[in-house]
Design a protein around this motif. Structure first.
Motif, short mmCIF file in Angstrom:
data_model
loop_
_atom_site.label_atom_id
_atom_site.label_comp_id
_atom_site.label_asym_id
_atom_site.label_seq_id
_atom_site.Cartn_x
_atom_site.Cartn_y
_atom_site.Cartn_z
N ASP A 38 0.82 -1.22 0.00
CA ASP A 38 0.00 0.00 0.00
C ASP A 38 0.85 1.26 0.00
N GLU A 39 1.89 1.25 0.83
CA GLU A 39 2.71 2.45 0.96
C GLU A 39 3.47 2.77 -0.33
N VAL A 40 3.95 1.74 -1.00
CA VAL A 40 4.63 1.96 -2.28
C VAL A 40 3.65 2.51 -3.30
N ASN A 41 2.47 1.92 -3.39
CA ASN A 41 1.47 2.43 -4.33
C ASN A 41 1.05 3.86 -4.00
N ALA A 42 0.94 4.16 -2.73
CA ALA A 42 0.55 5.53 -2.34
C ALA A 42 1.62 6.53 -2.79
N ALA A 43 2.90 6.18 -2.63
CA ALA A 43 3.97 7.08 -3.05
C ALA A 43 3.91 7.34 -4.55
N VAL A 44 3.63 6.29 -5.32
CA VAL A 44 3.53 6.45 -6.77
C VAL A 44 2.32 7.31 -7.12
N ALA A 45 1.18 6.99 -6.55
CA ALA A 45 -0.06 7.70 -6.88
C ALA A 45 -0.01 9.17 -6.49
N GLN A 46 0.76 9.48 -5.46
CA GLN A 46 0.87 10.87 -5.00
C GLN A 46 2.04 11.60 -5.66
N GLY A 47 2.67 10.95 -6.63
CA GLY A 47 3.77 11.59 -7.34
C GLY A 47 5.03 11.76 -6.53
N LEU A 74 -3.38 2.07 -9.39
CA LEU A 74 -2.56 3.22 -9.80
C LEU A 74 -3.15 3.94 -11.00
N LEU A 75 -4.03 3.27 -11.73
CA LEU A 75 -4.62 3.86 -12.93
C LEU A 75 -5.96 4.51 -12.65
N ASP A 76 -6.39 4.49 -11.40
CA ASP A 76 -7.69 5.07 -11.02
C ASP A 76 -7.52 6.55 -10.70
N PRO A 77 -8.11 7.44 -11.49
CA PRO A 77 -7.96 8.88 -11.23
C PRO A 77 -8.45 9.31 -9.85
N LYS A 78 -9.38 8.56 -9.27
CA LYS A 78 -9.89 8.90 -7.95
C LYS A 78 -8.84 8.68 -6.86
N GLN A 79 -7.83 7.90 -7.19
CA GLN A 79 -6.81 7.56 -6.20
C GLN A 79 -5.45 8.17 -6.53
N SER A 80 -5.38 8.99 -7.58
CA SER A 80 -4.10 9.48 -8.07
C SER A 80 -4.08 10.99 -8.21
N THR A 81 -2.91 11.55 -8.01
CA THR A 81 -2.71 12.97 -8.26
C THR A 81 -2.01 13.20 -9.60
N THR A 87 -6.37 13.27 -14.18
CA THR A 87 -7.82 13.16 -13.94
C THR A 87 -8.45 12.08 -14.80
N THR A 88 -7.66 11.46 -15.66
CA THR A 88 -8.14 10.34 -16.46
C THR A 88 -7.06 9.25 -16.48
N ARG A 89 -7.47 8.04 -16.83
CA ARG A 89 -6.51 6.94 -16.96
C ARG A 89 -5.44 7.29 -17.99
N GLU A 90 -5.84 7.91 -19.08
CA GLU A 90 -4.90 8.26 -20.14
C GLU A 90 -3.85 9.25 -19.64
N GLN A 91 -4.29 10.24 -18.86
CA GLN A 91 -3.35 11.22 -18.32
C GLN A 91 -2.34 10.56 -17.37
N ILE A 92 -2.83 9.62 -16.57
CA ILE A 92 -1.93 8.91 -15.67
C ILE A 92 -0.91 8.11 -16.45
N LEU A 93 -1.36 7.44 -17.52
CA LEU A 93 -0.46 6.62 -18.32
C LEU A 93 0.52 7.46 -19.13
N ASP A 94 0.22 8.75 -19.30
CA ASP A 94 1.21 9.63 -19.91
C ASP A 94 2.42 9.83 -19.01
N LYS A 95 2.21 9.62 -17.70
CA LYS A 95 3.28 9.83 -16.73
C LYS A 95 3.87 8.52 -16.19
N LEU A 96 3.08 7.45 -16.16
CA LEU A 96 3.55 6.19 -15.58
C LEU A 96 3.87 5.17 -16.67
N GLY A 97 5.01 4.51 -16.51
CA GLY A 97 5.36 3.38 -17.35
C GLY A 97 5.53 2.15 -16.50
#
Length: 478
Positions: free
Chosen positions: A294-303, A318-325, A328-338
């Motif tokens: 959980d803590e690792v995922n939280a660090a990723v999701a919070q940038g 990690l791809l859920d916009p409700k849980q990520s900073t 605001t969309t899955r596509e935007q998150i995937l622009d930043k995460l590999g």
């Protein structure tokens, strides 16, 4: 209480309540088979044999109960099975009971010791199988598998890892050894990296990864270079060290001689511990010494992390916009995460994760019959592909290579590509004691309570004492 949604992968609606029935079933007790020529003291207590064919199933209402630790795949399994299995067995309700990860082993084996379980199917880690077999806690499925499962449809190592005991060497299955389980969920680590911070191309070697993470941390105040498991609980810190150990050419033991001291803490093992403690740890966030999933995922999701390592089955949230900073969309998150396979170094080994399904020897007869029917159903190619499409991680090769799986998530190809690279831990009845020793000492080294060399030497000495005191011969895994 559910695992925080941050680590979620999938959601399928549906669930109900519990009833129980009993009917006549099986079973002679036999000594578990062993195909590697070693002393079979491992199976001295024997395991009851499941029938080769599924007994007549009850028409009465029945609840088929599982036990697993509390994380999204557990709830996903319950939802998926109630949505799909009920189409064929409408009288059956699936209930997946969950416990905290740290209590998972004891929650199962305390009930096993009492010879009475409130679950019908135990979801065991690969290393739990030996303990369950030697104590006669789970059914021997060898004859059932021969009659009902197409074993050629699986990578031999996955079939062995989630069901065989004793274990064959890594990457191989001993066809003469007994099977006590079938794959439920495959898993391994993925490297999660910030494409917007380090570029689209992931690091290819472990040394390069550390260098890239260090530069990213220096260039981005408030963002740590790395995030990984360090906790003294479950197998968190142990898997982290074992992964680095394998990458740098180390070995956890010699399974043929059961020698740990002098193998684990040889030059390669010491180099791995030095890399982990002196090169990787300084790139982690302050206070991360007890981080886990959980803590690792939280660090990723919070940038807050440039590069992170986590189990694929725990990465969907990690791809859920409700849980990520990060968007605001899955596509935007995937622009930043590999998501990539782990970098290599002296080897390209990755940790084997995932779990298998095993039938409790103490479950009522009607429930054992239903459990066998469920397992046969779950391993069908069409069901495995549906499980993959829903977000599960299947073990059948055709499902792993299917568009349903490969297109379901950005990390799924990582898993498919990682299967040939997997290495497991020790598959022996003493596993729980071995992993506790390693967790405690690796965690101490990561938190500065022990020098890296002292921690590794203590692990080797204490683990060797556990194996020596058992009086058994031979080993498994690796």
């Amino acid at each position: 209480m559910r695992h925080p949604k941050l680590t979620g992968r999938l959601s399928v609606p549906g669930r109900k309540a519990r009833l129980a029935t009993a009917a006549m079933l099986l079973v002679a007790t036999t000594v578990a088979a062993c195909g590697d020529g070693q002393d079979d003291g491992d199976a001295k207590a024997g395991a009851p044999k499941a029938p080769a064919t599924i007994p007549e199933l009850t028409k009465d209402p029945l609840t088929l109960s599982f036990i697993w630790f509390d994380w999204p795949p557990a709830h996903a399994l319950e939802d998926f099975a109630n949505a799909e299995y009920k189409k064929e067995r409408p009288n059956t309700t699936i209930k997946v009971n969950t416990v905290p990860n740290a209590n998972w082993h004891d929650a199962m084996f305390t009930q096993f010791a009492a010879h009475k379980t409130d679950f019908d199917i135990a979801i065991l880690d690969s290393q739990h199988i030996g303990e369950a077999v030697t104590n006669g806690n789970i059914l021997d499925l060898t004859d059932f598998v021969k009659n009902n499962i197409d074993v050629k449809a699986y990578n031999p190592y996955l079939l062995a890892a989630y069901g065989q005991f004793p274990q064959a060497e890594t990457g191989k299955r001993d066809e003469n050894a007994s099977l006590y389980g079938l794959p439920l969920l495959g898993d391994t680590w993925t490297m999660i990296y910030r494409k917007d911070l380090i570029g689209d191309k992931p690091p290819q070697t472990w040394d390069e990864m550390i260098s890239v993470a260090g530069k990213c941390q220096a260039d981005n105040p408030g963002v740590s270079g790395l995030a990984f498991h360090q906790a003294n609980g479950s197998d968190a810190a142990a898997v982290t060290y074992n992964t680095v150990n394998g990458i740098y050419g180390g070995n956890l033991w010699d399974p043929k001689t059961r020698k740990i001291d002098g193998v684990l803490n040889d030059a390669a093992g010491q180099e791995a511990m030095d890399v982990l403690v002196n090169k990787m740890k300084p790139l982690t966030a302050k206070g991360s010494g007890n981080w886990f999933i959980d803590e690792v995922n939280a660090a990723v999701a919070q940038g807050k992390a440039c590069i992170a390592f986590n189990w694929i089955a725990a990465s969907g949230g990690l791809l859920d916009p409700k849980q990520s900073t990060l968007g605001t969309t899955r596509e935007q998150i995937l622009d930043k995460l590999g998501f990539a396979t782990l970098p290599s170094q002296k080897t390209n080994l990755v940790p084997l994760g995932g779990m298998g399904m095993h039938v409790s020897a103490y479950s009522p007869a009607a429930n054992q019959a239903e459990a066998l029917n469920f397992m046969k159903w779950f391993e069908r190619p069409d069901i495995q592909k549906k499980w993959a499409a829903a977000g599960g991680v299947p073990a059948r090769t055709d499902a792993l290579e299917s568009p349903e799986f490969l297109n379901a998530g950005p990390f799924n190809k990582v898993y498919a590509d990682s299967v040939p690279r997997m290495r497991d831990m020790w598959n022996v009845p003493e596993y729980a004691r071995l992993v506790d020793i390693e967790n405690t000492n690796v965690n101490a080294a990561l938190n500065g309570a022990k020098k890296p060399k002292d921690a590794l030497d203590d692990i080797a000495r204490e683990q060797q004492s556990v194996l020596d005191s058992s009086g058994r011969k031979g080993g498994g895994g690796l």
